[in-house]
Design an enzyme around this catalytic site. Structure first.
Site, PDB file in Angstrom:
ATOM      1  N   ASP A   1       0.799  -1.230   0.000  1.00 61.20           N
ATOM      2  CA  ASP A   1       0.000   0.000   0.000  1.00 61.20           C
ATOM      3  C   ASP A   1       0.838   1.290   0.000  1.00 61.20           C
ATOM      4  O   ASP A   1       0.340   2.344  -0.373  1.00 61.20           O
ATOM      5  CB  ASP A   1      -0.936   0.033   1.222  1.00 61.20           C
ATOM      6  CG  ASP A   1      -1.884  -1.151   1.246  1.00 61.20           C
ATOM      7  OD1 ASP A   1      -2.136  -1.722   0.171  1.00 61.20           O
ATOM      8  OD2 ASP A   1      -2.373  -1.504   2.340  1.00 61.20           O
TER       9      ASP A   1
ATOM     10  N   MET B   1      -5.586  -2.406  -5.499  1.00 57.95           N
ATOM     11  CA  MET B   1      -5.575  -2.443  -4.019  1.00 57.95           C
ATOM     12  C   MET B   1      -4.984  -1.143  -3.478  1.00 57.95           C
ATOM     13  O   MET B   1      -4.693  -0.219  -4.232  1.00 57.95           O
ATOM     14  CB  MET B   1      -4.758  -3.637  -3.539  1.00 57.95           C
ATOM     15  CG  MET B   1      -5.547  -4.917  -3.467  1.00 57.95           C
ATOM     16  SD  MET B   1      -4.563  -6.199  -2.663  1.00 57.95           S
ATOM     17  CE  MET B   1      -5.809  -7.437  -2.384  1.00 57.95           C
ATOM     18  N   GLY B   2      -4.761  -1.098  -2.180  1.00 58.63           N
ATOM     19  CA  GLY B   2      -4.136   0.081  -1.569  1.00 58.63           C
ATOM     20  C   GLY B   2      -4.775   0.487  -0.261  1.00 58.63           C
ATOM     21  O   GLY B   2      -4.377   1.467   0.345  1.00 58.63           O
TER      22      GLY B   2
ATOM     23  N   ARG C   1     -14.297  -1.250 -25.826  1.00 60.55           N
ATOM     24  CA  ARG C   1     -14.944  -1.269 -24.518  1.00 60.55           C
ATOM     25  C   ARG C   1     -14.185  -0.358 -23.536  1.00 60.55           C
ATOM     26  O   ARG C   1     -12.978  -0.161 -23.690  1.00 60.55           O
ATOM     27  CB  ARG C   1     -14.920  -2.688 -23.930  1.00 60.55           C
ATOM     28  CG  ARG C   1     -15.837  -3.633 -24.636  1.00 60.55           C
ATOM     29  CD  ARG C   1     -15.584  -5.049 -24.147  1.00 60.55           C
ATOM     30  NE  ARG C   1     -16.548  -5.959 -24.732  1.00 60.55           N
ATOM     31  CZ  ARG C   1     -16.387  -7.272 -24.800  1.00 60.55           C
ATOM     32  NH1 ARG C   1     -15.284  -7.836 -24.332  1.00 60.55           N
ATOM     33  NH2 ARG C   1     -17.311  -8.036 -25.334  1.00 60.55           N
TER      34      ARG C   1
HETATM   35  O1  F6P Z   1      -2.528  -4.036   3.138  1.00 61.77           O
HETATM   36  C1  F6P Z   1      -2.348  -4.780   1.975  1.00 61.77           C
HETATM   37  C2  F6P Z   1      -3.665  -5.138   1.366  1.00 61.77           C
HETATM   38  O2  F6P Z   1      -3.429  -5.943   0.235  1.00 61.77           O
HETATM   39  C3  F6P Z   1      -4.572  -3.961   1.025  1.00 61.77           C
HETATM   40  O3  F6P Z   1      -4.227  -3.359  -0.187  1.00 61.77           O
HETATM   41  C4  F6P Z   1      -5.911  -4.624   1.025  1.00 61.77           C
HETATM   42  O4  F6P Z   1      -6.926  -3.699   1.334  1.00 61.77           O
HETATM   43  C5  F6P Z   1      -5.793  -5.636   2.128  1.00 61.77           C
HETATM   44  O5  F6P Z   1      -4.417  -5.906   2.281  1.00 61.77           O
HETATM   45  C6  F6P Z   1      -6.502  -6.935   1.890  1.00 61.77           C
HETATM   46  O6  F6P Z   1      -6.330  -7.696   3.027  1.00 61.77           O
HETATM   47  P1  F6P Z   1      -6.767  -9.207   3.171  1.00 61.77           P
HETATM   48  O7  F6P Z   1      -5.885 -10.010   2.273  1.00 61.77           O
HETATM   49  O8  F6P Z   1      -6.582  -9.502   4.615  1.00 61.77           O
HETATM   50  O9  F6P Z   1      -8.197  -9.246   2.740  1.00 61.77           O
END
Ligand code: F6P
Length: 322
Positions: free
Chosen positions: A130, A172-173, A165
């Site tokens: 992140d 993620m993040g 399209r």
């Molecule tokens: O903190 C890393 C991360 O991959 C985030 O980007 C994401 O919100 C979270 O972990 C997902 O966590 P988990 O794998 O516990 O669902």
């Protein structure tokens, strides 16, 4: 027989590519300095449950190129309970551990602070895709995840363009838009929604229109927790009378071999963390600042405010929204 000095290690939170590289170098370097490593499994939970393994350099040979964490990572609900935390501390004392090195992200840093009330110093090595730890310019794993994301976004762009399209891609993040921003710039995407910049759906539609007016096939990048990309994609279809597809990159960004940047960062942070133990530095977060690795006191690190890369954000706007 001489009693070896001991360091505790754990990997916590979502795993990050480069965690293994970091762990390996902690084990190797600390062993050359006469320490023994007690590695707790599954993050803080292993500390509470006393679920550990002693690691020697032989045990960590060749693990650098692998994603994930060989000692398992995880988030521990038990760690929020002060009685259970105390149990974790007692386990460290039982093993005669003189310092704990935690490889993890923002949540793990707050965990480290909770622990710092005890006498054993804790060193946090920022390991999270992140990049949401404010006091460091980079966390281990971020570069790899952006590389992964860009590769996949490029793949999606090719097939979207071939079918005329609009691709709506979620990165993620958590609550940090860095993966989305860096990937959107590197993959030359047209529309971006990140948590740090409040955008309405009307804004998103406006930028899509701008891109269509230029004759392009726009790609929309949405950082997680901003919009539901499945719903947004449906609304885009309706609004522009054009097909759209949602794509959630999810864990495909988080796995895989670390990039050389992340491996080098992992090695440098590992060596510096061991030096912190050796020199009895106060509990700190290892941080990359102006190309140097420095320890920043845990309390100061926590009070830093995360800044968005404004230069990159402004450039993205200049390229796409004017
Ligand atoms: O903190 C890393 C991360 O991959 C985030 O980007 C994401 O919100 C979270 O972990 C997902 O966590 P988990 O794998 O516990 O669902």
């Amino acid at each position: 027989m001489t009693i070896k000095r001991k360091i505790g290690v754990l990997t916590s939170g979502g795993d990050a590519p480069g965690m293994n590289a970091c762990l390996k170098n902690i084990v190797e370097y600390s062993s050359s300095k006469g320490f023994e490593i007690v590695a707790f499994k599954h993050g803080y939970q292993g500390l509470i449950d006393d679920d550990f393994v002693l690691l020697s350099p032989k045990d960590v040979e060749l693990i650098t190129p692998y994603g994930g964490s060989v000692i398992f990572s995880g988030r521990s609900k038990d760690f929020l309970d002060s009685k259970k935390r105390k149990k974790g501390m007692q386990n460290l004392l039982k093993h005669n551990v003189e310092a704990l090195i935690v490889l993890g992200g923002e949540g793990s840093m707050h965990g480290a602070l909770r622990f710092a009330e005890y006498k054993i110093p804790v060193y946090l090595i920022p390991c999270t895709i992140d990049n949401d730890i404010s006091c460091t310019e980079r966390s281990i794993g971020f570069d790899t995840s952006v590389n992964n994301a860009v590769e996949m976004i490029n793949n999606v762009q090719q097939t979207m363009r071939a079918n005329d399209r609009i691709g709506v891609i979620e990165t993620m993040g958590r609550y940090c838009g860095d993966i989305a921003l860096y990937s959107a710039v590197a993959a030359e995407c047209e529309v971006l929604a990140i948590p740090e910049k409040n955008k309405t759906k009307a804004d998103i539609f406006k930028y899509i229109q701008k891109s269509l007016d230029k004759g392009k096939t726009p790609t929309v990048i949405v950082s997680e927790n901003v919009f539901d990309v499945v719903q947004l994609s449906k609304e885009i279809e309706k609004k522009f009378k054009k097909e759209s597809r949602p794509v959630i990159l999810s864990y495909m960004q988080r796995g895989g071999s670390p990039t050389i940047f992340d491996i080098l960062l992992a090695i440098r942070m590992a060596v510096n963390a061991v030096l912190c133990v050796q020199n009895k530095v106060a509990s700190s977060v290892l941080s990359l600042k102006n190309q140097k690795i420095i320890p920043i006191k845990l309390e100061d690190a926590i009070s830093c405010k995360k800044q968005l890369n404004f230069e990159l954000m402004e450039m993205f706007k200049e390229l796409n929204q004017t």
